[in-house]
Design an enzyme around this catalytic site. Structure first.
Site, mmCIF file in Angstrom:
data_model
loop_
_atom_site.group_PDB
_atom_site.id
_atom_site.type_symbol
_atom_site.label_atom_id
_atom_site.label_comp_id
_atom_site.label_asym_id
_atom_site.label_seq_id
_atom_site.Cartn_x
_atom_site.Cartn_y
_atom_site.Cartn_z
ATOM 1 N N LEU A 147 -50.855 -48.457 2.262
ATOM 2 C CA LEU A 147 -51.895 -49.114 3.055
ATOM 3 C C LEU A 147 -51.193 -49.657 4.297
ATOM 4 O O LEU A 147 -50.493 -50.657 4.228
ATOM 5 C CB LEU A 147 -52.550 -50.229 2.239
ATOM 6 C CG LEU A 147 -53.797 -50.852 2.855
ATOM 7 C CD1 LEU A 147 -54.883 -49.814 3.100
ATOM 8 C CD2 LEU A 147 -54.338 -51.952 1.949
ATOM 9 N N HIS A 148 -51.382 -48.963 5.421
ATOM 10 C CA HIS A 148 -50.518 -49.211 6.579
ATOM 11 C C HIS A 148 -50.929 -50.433 7.413
ATOM 12 O O HIS A 148 -50.219 -51.426 7.492
ATOM 13 C CB HIS A 148 -50.505 -47.978 7.496
ATOM 14 C CG HIS A 148 -50.140 -46.701 6.802
ATOM 15 N ND1 HIS A 148 -48.850 -46.406 6.407
ATOM 16 C CD2 HIS A 148 -50.896 -45.639 6.445
ATOM 17 C CE1 HIS A 148 -48.823 -45.213 5.834
ATOM 18 N NE2 HIS A 148 -50.049 -44.720 5.849
ATOM 19 N N ASP A 149 -52.083 -50.338 8.067
ATOM 20 C CA ASP A 149 -52.409 -51.244 9.175
ATOM 21 C C ASP A 149 -52.609 -52.717 8.820
ATOM 22 O O ASP A 149 -52.304 -53.576 9.647
ATOM 23 C CB ASP A 149 -53.633 -50.719 9.933
ATOM 24 C CG ASP A 149 -53.348 -49.372 10.590
ATOM 25 O OD1 ASP A 149 -52.183 -49.109 10.924
ATOM 26 O OD2 ASP A 149 -54.295 -48.583 10.762
#
Length: 317
Positions: free
Chosen positions: A242-244
């Protein structure tokens, strides 16, 4: 109490971008001055629509949303429908937004906001390709010294790349813009794949969000389940990165992260490593240090924060 941190979110939703927006809107420590749409995961006509869908889901039709540049500073746009689906936010069926786009261009909004606020009071959070900020810096270099900090999701070192062996998607899409941003002199904090590959959407973490039981939580779970399938297959993990939201979580709880202040250069020319963030982690050059490169994250602490904040958002669908 401290004054809320003023931020501009520059983003290309994307399911994980949507979660980052929700996390910011749920957090009183943050004042979102505006959200600018980048072209990246999908073209800007869709990202500017998706941002407004997310704001409406959060009950925040007051947020100003601006469309930004339609393609990178050089070359043609490379998108990621193969990860995020045709809409960019497949997995939850949200209504068409009723709130309008602002008439002003996103780049002009970034410049005007930085020029009219006190220097050092506005943070820029880039969650996609850095085109809008790079274009703003090229057009009005005076804004560089006025930026409090640039916090971005992008790059990678020990994890390599995710779109080529060497390059992470956001930097690969517009390496020229990234190079301008990293060279502008403003303080930079980066959340590379090295961190985001630690924040996995495990079954247990997704279940905790689902247990909130709101239509908003259902939409979030739909997004997570949609785009994690691609990454689970690719990386062989329970859940996907889960990047952002790491960008926003850092503003709220910097103690969740550990990294190193070092030199980071952007490769723009090489056929093999275009878009690579060449981070001098070991200090083997004398190049000036310009970015805090995050390497470790307390993933459980990150998910606890995210879940607690999502629970604060209105329960209406």
């Amino acid at each position: 109490t401290k004054m809320p941190q003023k931020i501009i979110i520059d983003t290309d939703p994307g399911q994980d971008d949507a979660l980052a927006i929700l996390l910011a809107l749920a957090s009183p420590e943050i004042e979102v001055l505006g959200i600018t749409a980048a072209a990246g995961n999908v073209p800007v006509a869709l990202t500017s629509k998706n941002i407004r869908k997310v704001c409406e889901l959060a009950g925040r039709t007051d947020v100003k949303v601006f469309a930004g540049c339609e393609g990178p500073m050089e070359g043609s746009l490379f998108t990621a429908e193969y990860v995020h689906g045709a809409t960019g936010m497949d997995g939850a069926d949200l209504p068409e937004p009723g709130m309008p786009l602002q008439p002003q261009h996103g780049v002009d909004f970034i410049i005007e906001t930085l020029m009219t606020h006190e220097p050092g009071t506005v943070t820029i959070c880039t969650l996609g390709p850095m085109t809008n900020l790079g274009t703003a810096l090229a057009r009005e270099p005076a804004i560089a010294a006025r930026i409090q900090q640039i916090v971005l999701m992008g790059g990678g070192l020990f994890e390599g790349g995710n779109v080529t062996p060497a390059a992470e998607f956001n930097i690969f899409v517009d390496p020229k813009a990234a190079k301008i941003c990293f060279g502008c002199g403003a303080p930079i904090v980066m959340m590379p794949l090295d961190v985001t590959h630690q924040t996995l959407t495990t079954a247990k973490r997704v279940a905790a969000i689902k247990a909130l039981g709101t239509p908003l939580a259902d939409a979030v779970v739909g997004w997570l389940e949609f785009f994690e399938r691609f990454d689970e297959q690719k990386y062989g993990t329970d859940g996907g990165p889960l990047h952002d939201p790491n960008v926003i979580a850092y503003l709220l709880k910097p103690e969740l992260y550990e990294g190193r202040f070092c030199n980071v250069e952007i490769e723009t020319d090489s056929a093999l490593t275009k878009g690579m963030t060449v981070a001098d982690w070991w200090g083997v050059t004398t190049r000036p240090k310009n970015a805090t490169f995050m390497r470790h994250v307390d993933a459980d602490g990150f998910y606890a924060l995210l879940t607690e904040r999502l629970a604060r958002l209105p329960a209406k669908g």
